[in-house]
Design a protein around this motif. Sequence first.
Motif, short mmCIF file in Angstrom:
data_model
loop_
_atom_site.label_atom_id
_atom_site.label_comp_id
_atom_site.label_asym_id
_atom_site.label_seq_id
_atom_site.Cartn_x
_atom_site.Cartn_y
_atom_site.Cartn_z
N ASN A 3 49.25 1.94 15.52
CA ASN A 3 49.94 0.79 16.09
C ASN A 3 50.58 -0.02 14.98
O ASN A 3 49.97 -0.28 13.95
N ASN A 4 51.82 -0.42 15.24
CA ASN A 4 52.56 -1.21 14.25
C ASN A 4 52.72 -2.64 14.74
O ASN A 4 52.60 -2.93 15.93
N ILE A 5 53.01 -3.53 13.80
CA ILE A 5 53.17 -4.93 14.16
C ILE A 5 54.36 -5.52 13.42
O ILE A 5 54.60 -5.21 12.25
N ASP A 6 55.11 -6.35 14.12
CA ASP A 6 56.17 -7.15 13.51
C ASP A 6 55.68 -8.59 13.39
O ASP A 6 55.01 -9.10 14.30
N VAL A 7 55.97 -9.21 12.27
CA VAL A 7 55.60 -10.62 12.10
C VAL A 7 56.87 -11.43 11.91
O VAL A 7 57.92 -10.89 11.54
N PRO A 8 56.82 -12.74 12.16
CA PRO A 8 58.04 -13.56 12.14
C PRO A 8 58.72 -13.59 10.77
O PRO A 8 58.06 -13.49 9.73
N GLN A 267 42.21 -5.19 16.35
CA GLN A 267 42.35 -3.90 15.70
C GLN A 267 43.32 -4.07 14.53
O GLN A 267 43.98 -5.09 14.39
N TYR A 268 43.39 -3.03 13.70
CA TYR A 268 44.34 -3.03 12.60
C TYR A 268 45.71 -2.55 13.08
O TYR A 268 45.82 -1.61 13.85
N TYR A 269 46.74 -3.24 12.58
CA TYR A 269 48.13 -2.86 12.87
C TYR A 269 48.85 -2.63 11.54
O TYR A 269 48.71 -3.42 10.61
#
Length: 384
Positions: A3-8, A267-269
């Motif tokens: 799973n990936n994550i975008d941050v501002p 969870q970790y992203y």
Amino acid sequence: MENNIDVPVISLQPYYDGASVVSSSCRLDDMRRKVVKEVEKASSTLGCFWIQVPEERYSVKHRNNILQSIDTLFSSPASEKHTLVNVQLPGSNTVRGYISYGSESGSKTTFENKEGFAFGYSKWDMVNNHYPKNDLEGINVWPKFSRENGISSWCKDYQRYLEEYLFDFFVEIGNILVRIYSAILYDGDETMLENAWKGGDTISLARIFRYFSDTHENIKNVDKAKYSDVLGSSPHTDWGLLTLILADDVPGLQIWSNETDADNQGQYYMLNTLFDKGKIFVNCGDYMSILSKGYFVSPLHKVVSPGINNNVDKSSPDVNIVENERRSVVFFFYPNYDSSIPKNINTSQEYSIFHDQSTSHIKMPEIKTFGSFIKSKWEEVKRY
């Protein structure tokens, strides 16, 4: 499936437009107020964000020049790098120079598959009595400059770029962000925290890391009876005020979050990187979170070893990778040495700063000053 994550992404342009520092007797203009709100939202949820500054101050071109300096630094012969291991000034306990392969870990059960190099403040002036005076300050140590026999390809320009441009740039960004956090916590007053923490630049530390893939030749020598896991960096929170990161374009940094988890278990992203877009990654540290009584999140994170093929989109002309490696510069921005650690800490967060990372036991500070306590933390992560 990962799973990936975008941050501002937050632009600091209003803080480069020439306006003076805002005190309690003034009001933030609309543009700065917008930045303050964006930083507050990001810091109180994920605890991290990207920043963008004017291109003439920092861009992907600067990033690639820094990576070139890093590549040259680590290409120095092993015999030369190892002469810089554990270099300390008399009275200092903070390492400057080469961090040998596997010699540090934030967990006693995790082998960290990397080498590194540490440097800090460089504007000492012995003539005017401005020299290292506590155990977090020190003189930087670098490889020898180029010589005719070709033993070292290091040159003064690389050292100057890291010490005089990069370190000063990180301090500049750290100071701007401290003003923003001050405005959040003190009703628009940008000066409160800046005045309280002034002087932290001389103990702040930049650390360059070269993470290796699991195919690295030395991985076979890892003591499997001692270490149950191999990572680039073991799960931890950062101890200081703020951490600033620039890196190449190989994924590796993973952030723990329950913000986007439907079950709220967390969870970790994997962080979707924007380093090739000239952005700097920022996360809050334990000290910042503690001072905000837990309002700002100090995010749990780790670095995984880079994959063999890295799975990086190489179509952008600004993408910068080395196969089977990941390179980054991590800047730990600290308050001044004599800043105090609050005695009554009432937050739901767990902080690495209060865990003995050599034993995993809880360790509440008995030492009054931030600097003295952080000195003991660096000792905890040494493995040999």
